[in-house]
Design a protein around this motif. Structure first.
Motif, PDB file in Angstrom:
ATOM      1  N   ASN A  16       0.807  -1.216   0.000  1.00  0.00           N
ATOM      2  CA  ASN A  16       0.000   0.000   0.000  1.00  0.00           C
ATOM      3  C   ASN A  16       0.841   1.268   0.000  1.00  0.00           C
ATOM      4  O   ASN A  16       0.398   2.301  -0.497  1.00  0.00           O
ATOM      5  N   VAL A  17       2.032   1.212   0.554  1.00  0.00           N
ATOM      6  CA  VAL A  17       2.928   2.368   0.464  1.00  0.00           C
ATOM      7  C   VAL A  17       3.248   2.635  -1.003  1.00  0.00           C
ATOM      8  O   VAL A  17       3.193   3.783  -1.463  1.00  0.00           O
ATOM      9  N   PHE A  18       3.551   1.578  -1.757  1.00  0.00           N
ATOM     10  CA  PHE A  18       3.837   1.756  -3.181  1.00  0.00           C
ATOM     11  C   PHE A  18       2.610   2.241  -3.945  1.00  0.00           C
ATOM     12  O   PHE A  18       2.705   3.156  -4.771  1.00  0.00           O
ATOM     13  N   MET A  19       1.450   1.636  -3.687  1.00  0.00           N
ATOM     14  CA  MET A  19       0.262   2.012  -4.448  1.00  0.00           C
ATOM     15  C   MET A  19      -0.184   3.429  -4.124  1.00  0.00           C
ATOM     16  O   MET A  19      -0.571   4.182  -5.028  1.00  0.00           O
ATOM     17  N   THR A  20      -0.130   3.817  -2.882  1.00  0.00           N
ATOM     18  CA  THR A  20      -0.507   5.182  -2.524  1.00  0.00           C
ATOM     19  C   THR A  20       0.434   6.175  -3.188  1.00  0.00           C
ATOM     20  O   THR A  20      -0.002   7.207  -3.704  1.00  0.00           O
ATOM     21  N   THR A  21       1.710   5.848  -3.214  1.00  0.00           N
ATOM     22  CA  THR A  21       2.676   6.708  -3.898  1.00  0.00           C
ATOM     23  C   THR A  21       2.378   6.770  -5.390  1.00  0.00           C
ATOM     24  O   THR A  21       2.422   7.848  -5.993  1.00  0.00           O
ATOM     25  N   ALA A  22       2.067   5.629  -5.992  1.00  0.00           N
ATOM     26  CA  ALA A  22       1.756   5.598  -7.425  1.00  0.00           C
ATOM     27  C   ALA A  22       0.517   6.413  -7.749  1.00  0.00           C
ATOM     28  O   ALA A  22       0.469   7.130  -8.751  1.00  0.00           O
ATOM     29  N   TRP A  23      -0.513   6.305  -6.919  1.00  0.00           N
ATOM     30  CA  TRP A  23      -1.784   6.972  -7.204  1.00  0.00           C
ATOM     31  C   TRP A  23      -1.786   8.453  -6.859  1.00  0.00           C
ATOM     32  O   TRP A  23      -2.445   9.245  -7.528  1.00  0.00           O
ATOM     33  N   TYR A  24      -1.077   8.825  -5.781  1.00  0.00           N
ATOM     34  CA  TYR A  24      -1.205  10.198  -5.295  1.00  0.00           C
ATOM     35  C   TYR A  24       0.101  10.989  -5.263  1.00  0.00           C
ATOM     36  O   TYR A  24       0.069  12.202  -5.104  1.00  0.00           O
ATOM     37  N   GLY A  25       1.232  10.339  -5.396  1.00  0.00           N
ATOM     38  CA  GLY A  25       2.521  11.034  -5.329  1.00  0.00           C
ATOM     39  C   GLY A  25       2.701  12.084  -6.401  1.00  0.00           C
ATOM     40  O   GLY A  25       3.344  13.114  -6.186  1.00  0.00           O
ATOM     41  N   HIS A  26       2.113  11.864  -7.546  1.00  0.00           N
ATOM     42  CA  HIS A  26       2.266  12.788  -8.669  1.00  0.00           C
ATOM     43  C   HIS A  26       1.516  14.103  -8.463  1.00  0.00           C
ATOM     44  O   HIS A  26       1.723  15.057  -9.211  1.00  0.00           O
ATOM     45  N   LEU A  27       0.657  14.176  -7.459  1.00  0.00           N
ATOM     46  CA  LEU A  27      -0.116  15.404  -7.245  1.00  0.00           C
ATOM     47  C   LEU A  27       0.766  16.597  -6.893  1.00  0.00           C
ATOM     48  O   LEU A  27       0.343  17.741  -7.049  1.00  0.00           O
ATOM     49  N   LYS A  28       1.993  16.328  -6.477  1.00  0.00           N
ATOM     50  CA  LYS A  28       2.941  17.411  -6.217  1.00  0.00           C
ATOM     51  C   LYS A  28       3.702  17.808  -7.488  1.00  0.00           C
ATOM     52  O   LYS A  28       4.500  18.730  -7.457  1.00  0.00           O
ATOM     53  N   PHE A  29       3.463  17.103  -8.580  1.00  0.00           N
ATOM     54  CA  PHE A  29       4.184  17.351  -9.833  1.00  0.00           C
ATOM     55  C   PHE A  29       3.211  17.648 -10.967  1.00  0.00           C
ATOM     56  O   PHE A  29       3.261  17.023 -12.025  1.00  0.00           O
ATOM     57  N   THR A  30       2.337  18.606 -10.751  1.00  0.00           N
ATOM     58  CA  THR A  30       1.308  18.918 -11.744  1.00  0.00           C
ATOM     59  C   THR A  30       1.886  19.576 -12.992  1.00  0.00           C
ATOM     60  O   THR A  30       1.190  19.684 -13.998  1.00  0.00           O
ATOM     61  N   ARG A  32       4.278  18.242 -14.695  1.00  0.00           N
ATOM     62  CA  ARG A  32       4.763  17.158 -15.560  1.00  0.00           C
ATOM     63  C   ARG A  32       3.642  16.689 -16.474  1.00  0.00           C
ATOM     64  O   ARG A  32       2.478  16.696 -16.099  1.00  0.00           O
ATOM     65  N   PRO A  33       3.997  16.240 -17.679  1.00  0.00           N
ATOM     66  CA  PRO A  33       2.958  15.740 -18.597  1.00  0.00           C
ATOM     67  C   PRO A  33       2.262  14.502 -18.016  1.00  0.00           C
ATOM     68  O   PRO A  33       2.878  13.665 -17.345  1.00  0.00           O
ATOM     69  N   LEU A  34       0.985  14.399 -18.284  1.00  0.00           N
ATOM     70  CA  LEU A  34       0.185  13.299 -17.761  1.00  0.00           C
ATOM     71  C   LEU A  34       0.732  11.938 -18.196  1.00  0.00           C
ATOM     72  O   LEU A  34       0.780  10.996 -17.399  1.00  0.00           O
ATOM     73  N   TRP A  35       1.154  11.816 -19.457  1.00  0.00           N
ATOM     74  CA  TRP A  35       1.668  10.529 -19.931  1.00  0.00           C
ATOM     75  C   TRP A  35       2.883  10.092 -19.115  1.00  0.00           C
ATOM     76  O   TRP A  35       3.064   8.906 -18.837  1.00  0.00           O
ATOM     77  N   LEU A  36       3.700  11.057 -18.685  1.00  0.00           N
ATOM     78  CA  LEU A  36       4.897  10.729 -17.916  1.00  0.00           C
ATOM     79  C   LEU A  36       4.533  10.245 -16.519  1.00  0.00           C
ATOM     80  O   LEU A  36       5.066   9.232 -16.044  1.00  0.00           O
ATOM     81  N   VAL A  37       3.590  10.934 -15.866  1.00  0.00           N
ATOM     82  CA  VAL A  37       3.215  10.490 -14.519  1.00  0.00           C
ATOM     83  C   VAL A  37       2.493   9.150 -14.564  1.00  0.00           C
ATOM     84  O   VAL A  37       2.600   8.354 -13.623  1.00  0.00           O
ATOM     85  N   ILE A  38       1.791   8.873 -15.651  1.00  0.00           N
ATOM     86  CA  ILE A  38       1.156   7.556 -15.804  1.00  0.00           C
ATOM     87  C   ILE A  38       2.230   6.469 -15.902  1.00  0.00           C
ATOM     88  O   ILE A  38       2.146   5.445 -15.219  1.00  0.00           O
ATOM     89  N   LEU A  39       3.251   6.687 -16.710  1.00  0.00           N
ATOM     90  CA  LEU A  39       4.321   5.698 -16.841  1.00  0.00           C
ATOM     91  C   LEU A  39       5.076   5.493 -15.536  1.00  0.00           C
ATOM     92  O   LEU A  39       5.368   4.360 -15.139  1.00  0.00           O
ATOM     93  N   VAL A  40       5.384   6.580 -14.857  1.00  0.00           N
ATOM     94  CA  VAL A  40       6.084   6.474 -13.573  1.00  0.00           C
ATOM     95  C   VAL A  40       5.197   5.748 -12.564  1.00  0.00           C
ATOM     96  O   VAL A  40       5.659   4.873 -11.830  1.00  0.00           O
ATOM     97  N   SER A  41       3.909   6.085 -12.552  1.00  0.00           N
ATOM     98  CA  SER A  41       2.978   5.423 -11.632  1.00  0.00           C
ATOM     99  C   SER A  41       2.887   3.930 -11.910  1.00  0.00           C
ATOM    100  O   SER A  41       2.838   3.113 -10.987  1.00  0.00           O
ATOM    101  N   TRP A  42       2.861   3.546 -13.179  1.00  0.00           N
ATOM    102  CA  TRP A  42       2.847   2.121 -13.525  1.00  0.00           C
ATOM    103  C   TRP A  42       4.109   1.433 -13.009  1.00  0.00           C
ATOM    104  O   TRP A  42       4.051   0.306 -12.515  1.00  0.00           O
TER     105      TRP A  42
END
Length: 115
Positions: A16-30, A32-42
Motif C-alpha cells: 500500500n505504500v507503493f500504491m498510494t505513492t503511485a496513485w497520489y505522489g504525482h499530485l505534487k508534480f502537476t 509534468r505531462p500526464l503521460w509521464l506520470v502515468i508511466l512512472v505510476s505504472w
C-alpha cells in the motif's frame, strides 16, 4: 519466522505504500505531462503487485477472501492518511475521523464471528 497470520498484514502494508505513492505522489508534480506520470505510476505500481499478490496468496491460507479484502482496505486508509498528512501536507478533519471510524466498524463485523 513471521507468523502466517502476520505475513499478509506486513506485505499488504508495504504494497500500500507503493500504491498510494503511485496513485497520489504525482499530485505534487502537476507541471509534468500526464503521460509521464502515468508511466512512472505504472512503474511504482509494479512493486505494489509484487507484494500484494503474495500477500493474498499467503493470506488465503489463514483468512477468507472477505477478510483479506477488508484488511487491505483498512491498511489502505491508514497508509493514505499518513501519506496525506506527511507528504501532501493535507489536514485530517473530524469528518475524516468519523468516516474512517465507520469503516473500522464495518471491518469489525467482517472479522467478528457470525452474529
Amino acid at each position: 519466522m513471521i507468523p502466517p497470520s502476520l505475513l499478509p498484514i506486513i506485505l499488504l502494508s508495504m504494497s500500500n505504500v507503493f500504491m498510494t505513492t503511485a496513485w497520489y505522489g504525482h499530485l505534487k508534480f502537476t507541471d509534468r505531462p500526464l503521460w509521464l506520470v502515468i508511466l512512472v505510476s505504472w512503474g511504482i505500481a509494479f512493486f505494489e503487485y509484487c507484494l500484494a499478490v503474495p500477500a493474498n496468496r499467503y493470506g488465503s491460507l489463514v483468512y477468507d477472501p472477505a477478510e483479506l479484502k477488508t484488511m487491505q482496505e483498512v491498511i489502505t486508509l491508514i497508509v493514505f492518511a499518513i501519506f496525506s498528512v506527511v507528504y501532501l501536507k493535507e489536514p485530517l478533519t473530524i469528518n475524516h475521523a468519523v468516516g474512517f471510524g465507520f469503516i473500522a466498524l464495518g471491518a469489525f463485523f467482517v472479522f467478528k464471528s457470525p452474529l
